[in-house]
Enzyme design. Structure first.
Site, PDB file in Angstrom:
ATOM      1  N   GLU A 221      22.525  87.993  86.939  1.00 31.67           N
ATOM      2  CA  GLU A 221      21.900  89.228  86.456  1.00 31.67           C
ATOM      3  C   GLU A 221      20.436  89.257  86.875  1.00 31.67           C
ATOM      4  OE1 GLU A 221      23.404  90.747  82.586  1.00 31.67           O
ATOM      5  OE2 GLU A 221      23.794  88.626  82.231  1.00 31.67           O
ATOM      6  N   ALA A 280      13.584  82.309  78.365  1.00 33.70           N
ATOM      7  CA  ALA A 280      13.443  83.731  78.694  1.00 33.70           C
ATOM      8  C   ALA A 280      11.954  84.085  78.785  1.00 33.70           C
ATOM      9  CB  ALA A 280      14.125  84.573  77.614  1.00 33.70           C
TER      10      ALA A 280
HETATM   11  C1  LIG Z   1      14.669  78.253  75.746  1.00 34.14           C
HETATM   12  C2  LIG Z   1      15.899  78.508  74.909  1.00 34.14           C
HETATM   13  C3  LIG Z   1      17.136  78.108  75.706  1.00 34.14           C
HETATM   14  C4  LIG Z   1      15.805  77.626  73.643  1.00 34.14           C
HETATM   15  O1  LIG Z   1      16.894  77.926  72.880  1.00 34.14           O
HETATM   16  P1  LIG Z   1      17.468  76.875  71.796  1.00 34.14           P
HETATM   17  O2  LIG Z   1      17.681  75.578  72.474  1.00 34.14           O
HETATM   18  O3  LIG Z   1      18.615  77.538  71.168  1.00 34.14           O
HETATM   19  O4  LIG Z   1      16.296  76.693  70.818  1.00 34.14           O
HETATM   20  P2  LIG Z   1      16.096  77.358  69.382  1.00 34.14           P
HETATM   21  O5  LIG Z   1      15.773  78.801  69.536  1.00 34.14           O
HETATM   22  O6  LIG Z   1      17.228  76.935  68.524  1.00 34.14           O
HETATM   23  O7  LIG Z   1      14.805  76.618  68.919  1.00 34.14           O
HETATM   24  C5  LIG Z   1      14.756  75.242  68.576  1.00 34.14           C
HETATM   25  C6  LIG Z   1      13.462  75.001  67.879  1.00 34.14           C
HETATM   26  O8  LIG Z   1      12.395  75.204  68.838  1.00 34.14           O
HETATM   27  C7  LIG Z   1      11.528  76.270  68.381  1.00 34.14           C
HETATM   28  N1  LIG Z   1      11.171  77.068  69.546  1.00 34.14           N
HETATM   29  C8  LIG Z   1      12.000  77.729  70.380  1.00 34.14           C
HETATM   30  N2  LIG Z   1      11.295  78.315  71.348  1.00 34.14           N
HETATM   31  C9  LIG Z   1      10.006  77.978  71.131  1.00 34.14           C
HETATM   32  C10 LIG Z   1       8.801  78.261  71.812  1.00 34.14           C
HETATM   33  N3  LIG Z   1       8.770  78.996  72.919  1.00 34.14           N
HETATM   34  N4  LIG Z   1       7.660  77.770  71.336  1.00 34.14           N
HETATM   35  C11 LIG Z   1       7.653  77.007  70.232  1.00 34.14           C
HETATM   36  N5  LIG Z   1       8.772  76.697  69.546  1.00 34.14           N
HETATM   37  C12 LIG Z   1       9.923  77.188  70.004  1.00 34.14           C
HETATM   38  C13 LIG Z   1      12.375  77.059  67.405  1.00 34.14           C
HETATM   39  O9  LIG Z   1      11.566  77.774  66.517  1.00 34.14           O
HETATM   40  C14 LIG Z   1      13.173  75.980  66.750  1.00 34.14           C
HETATM   41  O10 LIG Z   1      12.357  75.336  65.840  1.00 34.14           O
HETATM   42  P3  LIG Z   1      12.961  74.544  64.570  1.00 34.14           P
HETATM   43  O11 LIG Z   1      13.631  73.313  65.093  1.00 34.14           O
HETATM   44  O12 LIG Z   1      11.748  74.282  63.778  1.00 34.14           O
HETATM   45  O13 LIG Z   1      13.911  75.484  63.914  1.00 34.14           O
HETATM   46  C15 LIG Z   1      16.021  79.993  74.484  1.00 34.14           C
HETATM   47  O14 LIG Z   1      14.892  80.342  73.722  1.00 34.14           O
HETATM   48  C16 LIG Z   1      16.087  80.906  75.687  1.00 34.14           C
HETATM   49  O15 LIG Z   1      15.094  81.346  76.233  1.00 34.14           O
HETATM   50  N6  LIG Z   1      17.314  81.229  76.108  1.00 34.14           N
HETATM   51  C17 LIG Z   1      17.528  82.125  77.228  1.00 34.14           C
HETATM   52  C18 LIG Z   1      18.687  83.051  76.913  1.00 34.14           C
HETATM   53  C19 LIG Z   1      18.786  84.121  77.978  1.00 34.14           C
HETATM   54  O16 LIG Z   1      17.807  84.713  78.377  1.00 34.14           O
HETATM   55  N7  LIG Z   1      20.018  84.336  78.483  1.00 34.14           N
HETATM   56  C20 LIG Z   1      20.281  85.316  79.494  1.00 34.14           C
HETATM   57  C21 LIG Z   1      20.692  86.609  78.856  1.00 34.14           C
HETATM   58  S1  LIG Z   1      20.732  87.925  80.027  1.00 34.14           S
END
Ligand SMILES: CC(C)(COP(=O)(O)OP(=O)(O)OC[C@H]1O[C@@H](n2cnc3c(N)ncnc32)[C@H](O)[C@@H]1OP(=O)(O)O)[C@@H](O)C(=O)NCCC(=O)NCCS
Length: 344
Positions: A221, A280
């Site tokens: 995408e 993201a």
């Molecule tokens: C980077 C990414 C993979 C992390 O996701 P994850 O592993 O599920 O992480 P979570 O959101 O569960 O966060 C885990 C912890 O890190 C923290 N955290 C997440 N992103 C953070 C950031 N940028 N800065 C600081 N802390 C962050 C969360 O608050 C959480 O804290 P906690 O342990 O105190 O609860 C996700 O944020 C992401 O960007 N995914 C991309 C999805 C996407 O774009 N898909 C395509 C669709 S078209």
């Protein structure tokens, strides 16, 4: 006869000055059976080297007969189809993978990629741009831009509309080949010369340039720039970007390994190993200073992103509290959504 790198029989479009605008090769061969070439040597006057030989319909007729006599039934069947056509015909033979020297040669190389006979960066494409004329791609085929106003008028005078789908050096891939096992939501987003691996889904926002592509399966995408290759099971999120090398000064060839995730609106200017994720919205360039976190989440080191190039199991995030770009071990690499891919 020595081994031939590639060969194909094609038909195409020329402008009024008899210059090629494009060539369609339905069945290109990589390393064809030398006997196939031996058979045609006399018939078409091939004397070795890389050549695009324009054939008369009579020559194609003879070719069909000789290939059939020599047991090349499949190849002969294409020649039989061509012998009926009024279109200009060309037999392009590349003895070596040298820089292309003509429009038919350039088109053959693009076909090799889209037919999955060679991988991106697996064929010499330098010098290709001047060989690809800028063309109006219309519902009536390729039209020279100088001849376009007249053709538009002609269509209107006949109560029709000449639809110009794009004005570009590259046509869309699917007008030449649809490789097996792919979904492409908006075919204009994939250029001829793209390598679209089996099981790849390209959504509307996805884009694949020439000399770029996916091993497959994969969900695309985002944009795959020229030279970029994406490994098995990787996911390019909506509007994500891979940095190309054609313009803008970048010179590192980008690739993504297996099971990587480029988050929506994320981007990479460094090659990634396997199971890497970029959050993201985060764009990693090669010079981005990255804090490397240890298991406790403490900063162990600060490096440039290029020092992490090609490494596996990395998760890149921008710390939303202090703004620093951070990298840690990726503990939850993605798995593609099976449901989305098994029906391609
Ligand atoms: C980077 C990414 C993979 C992390 O996701 P994850 O592993 O599920 O992480 P979570 O959101 O569960 O966060 C885990 C912890 O890190 C923290 N955290 C997440 N992103 C953070 C950031 N940028 N800065 C600081 N802390 C962050 C969360 O608050 C959480 O804290 P906690 O342990 O105190 O609860 C996700 O944020 C992401 O960007 N995914 C991309 C999805 C996407 O774009 N898909 C395509 C669709 S078209």
């Amino acid at each position: 006869m020595s081994t031939i790198f590639a060969m194909a029989l094609g038909c195409g479009t020329k402008n009024r000055d008899e210059h090629w605008l494009e060539v369609f090769y339905p069945d290109p061969y990589l390393k064809p059976d030398p006997k196939l070439v031996d058979v045609i040597r006399e018939e078409v006057g091939y004397e070795g080297g890389n050549a695009a030989l324009e054939l008369t319909h009579r020559q194609v007729q003879h070719l069909a007969r000789e290939w059939r006599d020599a047991g090349f039934e499949h190849e002969a069947s294409y020649a039989v189809a061509f012998q009926e056509s009024e279109q200009p015909l060309v037999l392009t033979i590349l003895e070596t993978d040298a820089e292309p020297a003509s429009t038919p040669e350039a088109y053959l190389k693009l076909h090799l990629l889209s037919h999955r006979l060679v991988k991106p960066n697996g064929v010499v494409l330098s010098g290709i741009f001047p060989l690809l004329p800028n063309v109006a791609w219309t519902n009536e085929g390729a039209i020279d831009l100088n001849e376009l106003p007249e053709r538009q008028l002609l269509a209107r005078l006949n109560g029709k509309l000449l639809e110009v789908n794009s004005v570009d050096k590259f046509p869309k891939m699917t007008d030449y080949v649809v490789p097996a096992g792919v979904r492409i939501a908006d075919t204009a987003r994939v250029r001829l010369g793209a390598y679209v691996g089996e099981g790849t889904t390209v959504m509307h926002e996805g884009f694949i340039n020439f000399n770029a592509g996916t091993e497959g399966p994969g969900m695309i995408e985002g944009r795959i720039s020229a030279g970029v290759f994406v490994g098995k099971g990787s996911d390019l999120g909506g509007s994500s970007s891979t940095m190309g090398t054609l313009s803008g000064g970048g010179n590192i060839v980008i690739s993504l390994g297996e099971n990587c995730l480029l988050g929506a609106n994320a981007g990479t200017g460094i090659p990634l190993g396997d199971r890497c994720t970029i959050e993201a919205g985060l764009y990693i360039t090669s010079g981005t200073k990255v804090e490397v976190l240890d298991e406790n989440g403490d900063v162990a080191d600060t490096v440039k992103a290029r020092d992490l190039a090609g490494q596996s199991d990395l998760l890149f995030r921008r710390n939303s509290v202090n703004g620093a770009v951070q990298c840690q071990t990726n503990k939850s690499a993605i798995a593609l959504n099976e449901e989305l891919h098994k029906h391609n």
